[in-house]
Structures are given as structure tokens and as C-alpha cells.
Write a protein that holds these residues in place. Structure first.
Motif, short mmCIF file in Angstrom:
data_model
loop_
_atom_site.label_atom_id
_atom_site.label_comp_id
_atom_site.label_asym_id
_atom_site.label_seq_id
_atom_site.Cartn_x
_atom_site.Cartn_y
_atom_site.Cartn_z
N VAL A 167 0.87 -1.18 0.00
CA VAL A 167 0.00 0.00 0.00
C VAL A 167 0.90 1.23 0.00
O VAL A 167 1.70 1.43 0.91
N LEU A 168 0.77 2.04 -1.04
CA LEU A 168 1.54 3.27 -1.17
C LEU A 168 0.57 4.44 -1.09
O LEU A 168 -0.43 4.45 -1.82
N THR A 169 0.83 5.38 -0.19
CA THR A 169 -0.05 6.54 -0.03
C THR A 169 0.60 7.76 -0.66
O THR A 169 1.73 8.11 -0.34
N LEU A 170 -0.15 8.39 -1.54
CA LEU A 170 0.29 9.61 -2.21
C LEU A 170 -0.49 10.78 -1.62
O LEU A 170 -1.70 10.70 -1.45
N SER A 171 0.23 11.85 -1.28
CA SER A 171 -0.40 13.07 -0.76
C SER A 171 -0.27 14.18 -1.80
O SER A 171 0.80 14.36 -2.40
#
Length: 135
Positions: free
Chosen positions: A121-125
Motif C-alpha cells: 500500500v503506497l499513499t500519495l499526498s
């Protein structure tokens, strides 16, 4: 005028990810996926506008990375590639009358999916400004 940029962000991320890296990208996790693959996970959009100022949203989107391999290497390589692409290619939302003020990879986690492989799971802001003029 408050607008939620989620459709514009997903369309542009799909374009960037399919154009600049080779892992297939899907909107939905279903039975016909080719592994490894990337799917869109949860989205959040929090309005950060001060009263009577620009319409700005703090947006996060998770990208789920799926692999049938038992080890972490494939997931980690794909995540590294996504992070590299998203650090080099600006998210262009101008066609939808938004502007991306900032984008960064915020978080990455990889974990075993029991017997079926690995999941990352990669979170982009992103900080997104509405540029559409009020009518």
C-alpha cells in the motif's frame, strides 16, 4: 466555490502510471486481473481553504500493489518504480480546472497475504487547488 478533485486526480494518476511504468493499473480488484498489478484504494479530500480564499484540498490516495509472489522483492520494486515516476512527473489537472500545488509519496507498507502472495500500500499526498472560475 468548493469542488472535490477526486475524479480528476484518479484519471491523471491512471494516465501517468500507465504511461510511465509497466505494471498494469486497474480501477477495481476483480478476478480477471493480471498479476502483478496496481489498483486504486481509498481516497480522502480535506478542504484546507480559509474563509474567502482559494479552494484548496489536501488529498490522499492509496495505491494497492498486488503480487502472487511469496516474497517482498516484486512489491518493493514496483513501489520504488511508482515513487520514482511520481517524483519526476507532475500531476497535470489543468483539463479539469484544478492545479496540483504539491505531490509526494507519504507512506509505503508491504505485507504477506497469507497463501496468495504479497500486498503493498503506497499513499500519495497532494495539495490541489480549484482553478475554475465561479459562474
Amino acid at each position: 466555490m468548493i469542488r472535490i478533485p477526486m475524479v480528476a486526480v484518479q484519471k491523471e494518476l491512471f494516465r501517468v502510471l500507465t504511461e510511465y511504468q509497466t505494471t498494469p493499473v486497474y480501477d477495481v480488484l476483480d478476478q480477471d486481473l493480471v498479476f502483478p498489478c496496481i489498483t486504486f484504494g481509498s481516497f480522502t479530500a480535506k478542504n484546507e481553504s480559509a474563509k474567502n480564499s482559494a479552494d484548496i484540498a489536501n488529498v490522499t490516495i492509496t495505491l494497492d500493489i498486488w503480487s502472487e509472489h511469496r516474497g517482498k522483492m516484486e512489491i518493493n520494486q514496483i513501489a520504488d518504480n511508482i515513487a520514482l515516476v511520481l517524483s519526476r512527473v507532475d500531476v497535470d489537472l489543468s483539463a479539469s480546472e484544478f492545479h496540483c500545488l504539491d505531490q509526494s509519496v507519504d507512506f509505503f507498507e508491504a505485507f504477506d497475504e497469507m497463501e496468495e502472495g504479497y500486498h503493498g500500500v503506497l499513499t500519495l499526498s497532494l495539495i490541489i487547488q480549484n482553478t475554475k472560475e465561479e459562474e
